[in-house]
Design an enzyme around this catalytic site. Structure first.
Site, short mmCIF file in Angstrom:
data_model
loop_
_atom_site.label_atom_id
_atom_site.label_comp_id
_atom_site.label_asym_id
_atom_site.label_seq_id
_atom_site.Cartn_x
_atom_site.Cartn_y
_atom_site.Cartn_z
N ASP A 114 -5.98 -13.75 14.27
CA ASP A 114 -6.10 -14.62 13.09
C ASP A 114 -5.29 -14.11 11.91
OD1 ASP A 114 -7.12 -17.06 12.32
OD2 ASP A 114 -8.94 -16.22 11.42
N HIS B 258 0.85 -1.18 0.00
CA HIS B 258 0.00 0.00 0.00
C HIS B 258 0.89 1.23 0.00
CE1 HIS B 258 0.63 0.83 4.36
NE2 HIS B 258 0.62 -0.47 4.48
#
Length: 612
Positions: free
Chosen positions: A243, A11
């Protein structure tokens, strides 16, 4: 010697050009493509850098990429093996992308350079690679005003590193300590960003802005379960709650159970719970940053500190760090995120890889106020505005300043495009929306009718450097809007007992000072000091506003709407002007009034861009 630094493929792609160690140009790709956080190869930014220098591609001595794809792939592969068989589905989905594109980025970058800049150059020989956190560290130290400094970098993750300590000495920069993935302060903050319903890699600053509306009720929950913080600031996360190593989300069901609910749905109503979570993770982040800094000072004995990495954009933590007086001086790279990695890669190649000398400090940094992007001639601006169908008038600089200052004093919101575009996420008076901070309704007006964003988000003050100590509890340079400080007690308004008992967003509309539009609910402000030597026209404007009103402060927010990159060109400025309820637009020497424009040119900017 010309060295081009580039970042991309994750990004905030960007390019930066050095000439004999001096920054010539730097810009993010998003400003040209109009795609927020654009991750593609930064060809437009590269073209701009070469154009600004007046050179052709064959004159580049080296091109440097800001991280090492093989090391990053090693980390991803080893992480999946360590957590196997959990996460196999996401691993199998990502592997083809890595094998096709990311793993062979040297080949891909070389192809991009050939197709964009010409195949008459052997780009393989000119292409170098830096490490992610070394790029961050180099971006912090080499442009800094220090001959010697400790350098602390903190972000989500590079190849393996999430936090690093380096020491800079003249043209040397050596990494001494690292904390490795998956233990990451940046990813912990992003996990709470995700859990409270905001977008990872763009919504973190919303958490920082939301925090003062809440109470840090969950600090102990976070410290007892999610993160183990040592006295020197080193830390470890309990990965059973997260996660992000193997899944497609930041947190898991165990995380939900810990906080008693699933993640907030994006764009749903904000509750006191989200505000309290924001206040809690902000408090934990501040504790880690302060302990890291104290540990660094004790270990290195250095008197100066440089900061970079995404966490270094947490200006609330930076302000607390400044007030702790752990170091004599602190300097933070204004493009502290991945865009700044392009700049650091170029500096790292010049000084570390090629052992080029670094000039002794002059007491000023080498970022030129961060005004490193494109500027446009009066003729170019007028042609662009004519092509857009704009109605405008042309004035001298002194007339522009007078008319703008008068409009601001009358309560008008002004789009201000002046000189070179800023490098980094902050508008600093080059591509800004400006207004009168004395207005008690200006914050709400700008958020809802100009920026089209959440009402709780604060605005920053631009203040003349010579007046900052009179209006804020701060008396150091803060040209890059990276330190939060409290409004001076003499300027504050005492709240009534009834107002003190308000909770959450109900606090928003209570004026707290003589400059309520930039005073956050906790009396703080993200201060930008304005300096005549780096932005004389903006300094003159605020000085004239002070003469008219007695106030040396303006509201300053980036010239864009929610989800849109900051404007770059006159065309961008006019479109945003026509798509919002701005009253006046200044582009160089041209002045535009909303009532003079053709109403058919108005755009619906409220829904034009995706939510950030």
């Amino acid at each position: 010697m010309y060295i081009l630094g580039i970042s991309g493929y994750y990004h905030d792609s960007a390019a930066c050009l050095l000439h004999d160690g001096e920054i010539i140009a730097a810009a993010q790709e998003e400003r040209f493509t109009r795609i927020k956080h654009d991750l593609k190869f930064p060809i437009n930014a590269v073209d701009y850098c070469l154009s600004e220098a007046g050179i052709v591609a064959s004159q580049l001595d080296h091109v440097v990429f800001y991280d090492k794809p093989f090391l990053k792939f090693e980390r991803i592969l080893e992480t999946y093996i360590a957590f196997a068989p959990k996460g196999f589905k996401s691993f199998s989905a990502s592997l083809p992308v890595w094998l096709k594109d990311k793993l062979f980025q040297k080949t891909i970058i070389t192809k991009e350079l050939k197709s964009s800049l010409g195949d008459d150059v052997d780009w393989n020989k000119k292409l170098l690679f830096s490490e992610h956190h070394l790029s961050h560290a180099a971006s912090a130290y080499f442009p800094s005003p220090f001959d010697n400094a400790a350098v602390l970098t903190m972000d989500g993750v590079g190849e393996w590193t999430t936090t690093s300590l380096a020491i800079g000495n003249r043209n040397k920069l050596e990494v001494h300590k690292e904390i490795h993935f998956p233990h990451s302060l940046g990813l912990l903050y992003s996990a709470l960003t995700y859990y409270t319903g905001f977008k990872v890699n763009s919504g973190e600053y919303k958490i920082m802005g939301l925090a003062p509306y809440g109470e840090p009720k969950y600090v102990d929950t976070i410290k007892d379960n999610l993160i183990d913080i040592k006295e020197d600031g080193s830390f470890a996360l309990d990965m059973s709650f997260f996660d992000y190593c193997t899944g497609l989300t930041m947190t898991n069901e165990k995380f939900d159970e810990l906080f008693g609910a699933p993640p907030r749905k994006p764009e749903s109503e904000l509750t006191q719970r989200e505000m309290d979570l924001a206040a809690s993770i902000q408090k934990v982040t501040e504790e880690v940053v302060i302990k890291l800094a104290k540990g660094v000072a004790k270990e290195t004995g250095e008197k100066n500190l440089c900061l970079a990495g995404g966490v270094a954009l947490n200006c609330v933590a930076n302000g607390i760090l400044l007030r702790e007086n752990i170091f004599d001086k602190i300097w933070i790279q204004p493009a502290a995120g991945d865009a700044g990695g392009a700049l650091g890669a170029a500096f790292g190649a010049y000084h570390i890889m090629l052992d080029q000398p670094r000039a002794p400090s002059s007491g000023k940094d080498k970022m030129k106020g961060a005004y490193l992007g494109p500027s446009f001639s009066p003729d170019d601006i007028e042609k662009s505005l004519k092509d857009c169908g704009a109605v405008y008038s042309t004035y001298t600089e002194s007339e522009i300043i007078e008319r703008t200052a008068q409009a601001l004093a009358e309560g008008k919101a002004v789009g201000w495009m002046n000189g070179r575009m800023e490098f980094g996420p902050r508008a600093l008076g080059g591509r800004s929306i400006i207004a009168d901070p004395r207005s008690p309704t200006m914050q709400k007006l700008l958020n809802l009718k100009v920026k089209y964003r959440e009402s709780f988000r604060p605005f920053a003050p631009s203040v003349l450097r010579e007046d900052v100590a009179e209006w804020f509890e701060l008396d150091v340079d803060s040209p890059y809007m990276l330190f939060v400080a409290d409004v001076d007690k003499s300027k504050r308004r005492e709240m009534t007992d009834e107002e003190k008992n308000l909770f959450g967003i109900d606090k928003l509309n209570v004026p707290r000072s003589e400059i309520p539009s930039i005073t956050h609910v906790d009396y703080s402000a993200r201060v930008q000091t304005v300096h005549f030597d780096t932005n004389p026209r903006y300094h003159k404007l605020i000085s004239r506003f002070k003469e008219l009103t007695g106030c040396p402060v303006l509201v300053n927010t980036s010239f864009n709407v929610r989800g849109e990159p900051i404007i770059c060109t006159a065309e961008d400025a006019f479109r945003c002007f026509m798509g919002t309820e701005l009253d006046m637009l200044i582009v160089g020497e041209t002045l535009l009034l909303k009532e003079d424009q053709n109403a058919s040119l108005k755009e619906n900017y409220e829904t034009k861009y995706e939510f950030d």
